[in-house]
Write a protein that holds these residues in place. Structure first.
Motif, PDB file in Angstrom:
ATOM      1  N   CYS A  88       0.722  -0.987   0.178  1.00  0.00           N
ATOM      2  CA  CYS A  88      -0.007   0.058  -0.091  1.00  0.00           C
ATOM      3  C   CYS A  88       0.760   1.210   0.029  1.00  0.00           C
ATOM      4  O   CYS A  88       1.918   1.344   0.653  1.00  0.00           O
ATOM      5  CB  CYS A  88      -0.958  -0.005   1.282  1.00  0.00           C
ATOM      6  SG  CYS A  88      -2.100   1.430   1.440  1.00  0.00           S
ATOM      7  N   CYS A 144      -2.246   6.066  -1.137  1.00  0.00           N
ATOM      8  CA  CYS A 144      -2.601   7.008  -2.148  1.00  0.00           C
ATOM      9  C   CYS A 144      -4.010   7.437  -1.852  1.00  0.00           C
ATOM     10  O   CYS A 144      -4.583   8.651  -2.214  1.00  0.00           O
ATOM     11  CB  CYS A 144      -2.834   6.351  -3.371  1.00  0.00           C
ATOM     12  SG  CYS A 144      -3.823   5.215  -3.731  1.00  0.00           S
ATOM     13  N   GLY A 145      -4.811   6.687  -0.989  1.00  0.00           N
ATOM     14  CA  GLY A 145      -6.442   6.999  -0.646  1.00  0.00           C
ATOM     15  C   GLY A 145      -7.380   6.814  -1.646  1.00  0.00           C
ATOM     16  O   GLY A 145      -8.537   7.310  -1.371  1.00  0.00           O
ATOM     17  N   CYS A 156      -8.774   4.170  -2.818  1.00  0.00           N
ATOM     18  CA  CYS A 156      -9.777   3.155  -2.262  1.00  0.00           C
ATOM     19  C   CYS A 156     -10.934   3.921  -1.638  1.00  0.00           C
ATOM     20  O   CYS A 156     -12.014   3.709  -1.658  1.00  0.00           O
ATOM     21  CB  CYS A 156      -9.272   2.060  -1.535  1.00  0.00           C
ATOM     22  SG  CYS A 156      -8.064   2.676  -0.350  1.00  0.00           S
ATOM     23  N   CYS A 201      -7.788   0.241  -6.698  1.00  0.00           N
ATOM     24  CA  CYS A 201      -5.977   0.155  -5.783  1.00  0.00           C
ATOM     25  C   CYS A 201      -5.201   0.028  -7.094  1.00  0.00           C
ATOM     26  O   CYS A 201      -5.166  -1.132  -7.982  1.00  0.00           O
ATOM     27  CB  CYS A 201      -6.129  -0.850  -4.927  1.00  0.00           C
ATOM     28  SG  CYS A 201      -4.672  -1.104  -4.295  1.00  0.00           S
TER      29      CYS A 201
HETATM   30  S1  SF4 Z   1      -5.920   2.439  -3.234  1.00  0.00           S
HETATM   31 FE1  SF4 Z   1      -5.953   2.068  -0.803  1.00  0.00          FE
HETATM   32  S2  SF4 Z   1      -5.131   0.186  -0.641  1.00  0.00           S
HETATM   33 FE2  SF4 Z   1      -4.598   0.645  -2.603  1.00  0.00          FE
HETATM   34  S3  SF4 Z   1      -2.622   1.520  -2.451  1.00  0.00           S
HETATM   35 FE3  SF4 Z   1      -3.866   3.207  -2.513  1.00  0.00          FE
HETATM   36  S4  SF4 Z   1      -4.350   3.621  -0.313  1.00  0.00           S
HETATM   37 FE4  SF4 Z   1      -3.202   1.697  -0.539  1.00  0.00          FE
END
Ligand code: SF4
Ligand code: SF4
Length: 150
Positions: free
Chosen positions: A46, A49-50, A52, A87
């Motif tokens: 992970c 990045c936020g 999700c 993600c």
């Molecule tokens: S989308 Fe969510 S789980 Fe995937 S890398 Fe970004 S913060 Fe992490």
């Protein structure tokens, strides 16, 4: 007539096996096409990045970049799979298991693990290389801008 029917149904209910299952003592069958659910994340991959959390329609995901944590309210998840599709690092999967029973509405919070000294060194080297590339690109752009137009 209706009373007899009702009494018959009640008696049948009293002496037949319950329709419900004693979960978690009796684990129900997990059907082939059940969507699954989100309960965990691969925090090693992970990048916080936020994405999700931004894609989650119920807002049950929270990503805290400063605290390096990812958390979920498992009772808020409607198993839509948006977070899995969003993600960029494939660190979320729909788990094909039943959710653990709970008596409180707790959040599941996972923290990014500490890097090993080798991982820290590799990260620092990658960051230094990135900074050098950016500086070189900026210098090249500035040089190009400073050149007289022909
Ligand atoms: S989308 Fe969510 S789980 Fe995937 S890398 Fe970004 S913060 Fe992490
Ligand atoms: S599956 Fe849907 S509801 Fe559940 S955490 Fe992911 S985006 Fe949110």
């Amino acid at each position: 007539m209706g009373t007899f029917k009702l009494a018959g149904t009640s008696m049948k209910g009293l002496f037949s096996k319950p329709a419900t299952k004693m979960y978690p003592v009796v684990v129900p069958e997990y059907f082939e096409r059940t969507a699954g659910h989100i309960e965990n994340v691969d925090m090693k991959s992970c990048i916080l990045c936020g994405l999700c959390a931004r894609k989650c329609p119920t807002g049950c995901l929270v990503v805290d970049k400063g605290a390096e944590t990812w958390s979920i309210d498992p009772f808020g998840c409607i198993t839509c799979g948006s977070c899995v599709r969003a993600c960029p690092k494939d660190c979320l999967v729909m788990q094909r298991t039943h959710t653990e029973p709970a008596t409180d509405k707790r959040r599941i919070t996972v923290k990014k693990p500490e890097l090993t000294p080798e991982e820290k060194a590799a990260k620092a080297a990658a960051e230094a290389e990135k900074a050098a590339r950016i500086a070189a690109a900026k210098a090249a752009a500035a040089k190009k801008k400073a050149e007289p137009a022909s």
